[in-house]
Design an enzyme around this catalytic site. Structure first.
Site: not given
Lengths: 390, 114
Positions: A140, A179, A272, A336
């Site tokens: 990530d 994130h 998304n 996520s």
């Protein structure tokens, strides 16, 4: 979803970051065009690698799964594609530099421990399992290893962001976005009476930074992160990322197959891009990953959650409270945020002695039917106690 | 959602070695406009030929963190999103710029030649 109370100043700062986000990378010419150098990911058959090396100006990486990342004259692309010993040649895109656009609600830190609703909903607090001894890679933006809820929990820190990415490098594995830290907190924030708690509060994390401070990265860097997990023998990998294009995913397919064959459980976001149908992109769409869709606190399918083939299971992904940079806590929404619930559960199953195939099977077979179509929530909502039941 | 005004500026540098795109989005209304970016890729740009063939797209080969990013445009506020197409091939094209937002429809097109 709940929108943050964003001041004009913060919006301007966010938009300003967008303005600064100019492509500065080495860049890729349209494949086969007349000029310039292009960076590509090439899959080969036996013998093909030498032809690629001959054509390349720079060999950036050689992967264990018969692929390379190279820079070569754009004119060489078609010639390589025509070869029998070359499986594919795909552009590696161009990355953008710039700051993150903030989209989180900052939450006041509390002295007592809060159990986020998603952890509660999937039954994360109804089991004694902690995931101790299991290694989980967060591929990530990195992990803030100094966060009180993650302190002492990050075993190794790595960066796979390519040398071709402009911007100031940060220490290996360090999160300069937030994130990856948010994702890690849902997987396994420590059960220490403070802050928040995750699904598997005693797993060992490995921070693999494959995304820039802007939360953007190349397929080659994600592929290298997945390959790294296989090389190191880590048990579970969380992939809260998606590509949007149809093309450019062969190297991800190769990397995921390589890791899965070596016993790594791969858990990936559905994306998304909803409402939409048949719109799950790689790596969530791959048969080698568990694709995760998002629900809200009322078990409704999140409107943004991509649906179609590739969604295997669902977990809460709307207004998810977890760890932020420094000692902060934030709420975020996205597939996520759903994905790490499943990653944590996979870690609990691996800790309980289930092999990778059995782990995947149990996660899906025991998911709770919450009344939605399979294309929306796969086998249903993650049910941690049911998955761990003997 | 109140509409946002869009314009897409295309700059081809002197020797045609690179093309820059600037998508300007402005809230010309008297009310604040909220948008939600779908992920960490805020704006996307593409180049299509007169035959409709897409020859370049910014997001190609890239991946994005899958967390939503809410933002708000105050009345009169504008934002610029930029990208660059390196090593373009000479020809006539149309550039397309759009915001990757859940509300959709915030896009602009501009024809250009290299």
């Amino acid at each position: 979803m709940e929108r943050g109370g964003r001041s004009r100043r913060s919006v301007l700062r966010a938009i300003g970051a967008g303005t600064a986000a100019v492509g500065l990378g080495a860049g890729v010419a349209a494949a086969g065009d007349g000029g310039g150098t292009t960076r590509v990911n090439v899959g080969v058959r036996p013998g093909g690698a030498s032809a690629v090396r001959s054509a390349a100006e720079t060999v950036h990486r050689t992967y264990a799964f018969d692929a390379l990342t190279v820079s070569l004259p754009a004119t060489a692309v078609d010639r390589l594609r025509a070869r029998e010993d070359v499986r594919y040649v795909e552009p590696d895109g161009e990355v953008r530099v710039g700051d993150v656009v903030g989209g989180s609600d900052l939450v006041e830190s509390e002295d007592t421990q809060t159990t986020p609703y998603g952890i509660e909903r999937v039954g994360g607090r109804s089991v004694d399992a902690t995931g101790e001894g299991v290694h989980v890679a967060i591929v990530d933006t990195g992990i803030d290893a100094t966060h009180p809820d993650l302190l002492g929990r990050v075993g190794g820190s790595w960066t796979t962001v390519g040398s071709w990415v402009a911007g100031t490098p940060v220490p290996a594995g360090q999160d300069d976005n937030d994130h990856g830290t948010h994702v890690a907190g849902t997987v396994g924030a420590s059960d220490d009476g403070d802050g928040v708690v995750g699904v598997a509060p005693e797993v060992t994390f490995h921070a693999v930074k494959a995304l820039t401070a802007a939360g953007i990265g190349y397929n080659a860097d994600l592929a290298r992160g997945i390959e790294l997990a296989a090389e190191r023998g880590w048990d579970v990998v969380n992939l809260s990322v998606e590509t949007t294009s149809e093309a450019g995913t062969r190297i991800l397919r190769d990397a995921c197959a390589f890791a899965r064959e070596r016993g790594v459980v791969l858990v990936a976001a559905a994306g998304n891009y909803g409402p939409c149908t048949g719109c799950v992109a790689a790596p969530g769409s791959l048969s080698t990953t568990i694709g995760v869709g998002a629900t809200d606190r009322h078990d409704r399918v999140a409107a943004f959650s991509a649906t179609g083939r590739g969604v295997d299971i669902a977990a809460p992904g709307v207004d998810v409270l977890s760890t932020g940079l420094g000692p902060s806590y934030t709420r975020k929404s996205g597939t996520s945020m759903a994905t790490p619930h499943v990653t944590g559960a996979a870690a609990l199953l691996r800790a309980a002695g289930h092999d990778p195939a059995r782990t995947e099977e149990r996660l899906l077979a025991t998911a709770e039917d919450i009344g939605h179509d399979g294309v929306e929530t796969g086998e249903g909502l993650l049910d941690v106690p049911a998955a761990l039941r003997r | 959602m109140a509409p946002l005004d869009t314009s897409l500026e295309v700059t081809v540098d002197g020797n045609g070695g690179r093309v820059r795109f600037t998508l300007v989005v402005e809230n010309g209304s008297h009310e604040a406009v909220s948008v939600t970016f779908r992920d960490s890729g805020e704006a996307d740009f593409a180049v299509v030929t007169d035959d409709g063939e897409e020859v370049w797209r910014l997001s190609e080969g890239r991946m994005f963190a899958q967390a939503l990013q809410p933002a708000e445009f105050a009345p009169g506020e504008s934002a610029a999103f930029e990208a660059e197409w390196p090593d373009p091939e000479p020809g006539d094209y149309t550039a397309v710029g759009e915001l990757r937002i859940r509300e959709g429809g915030i896009r602009a097109e501009t024809p250009f030649s290299v």
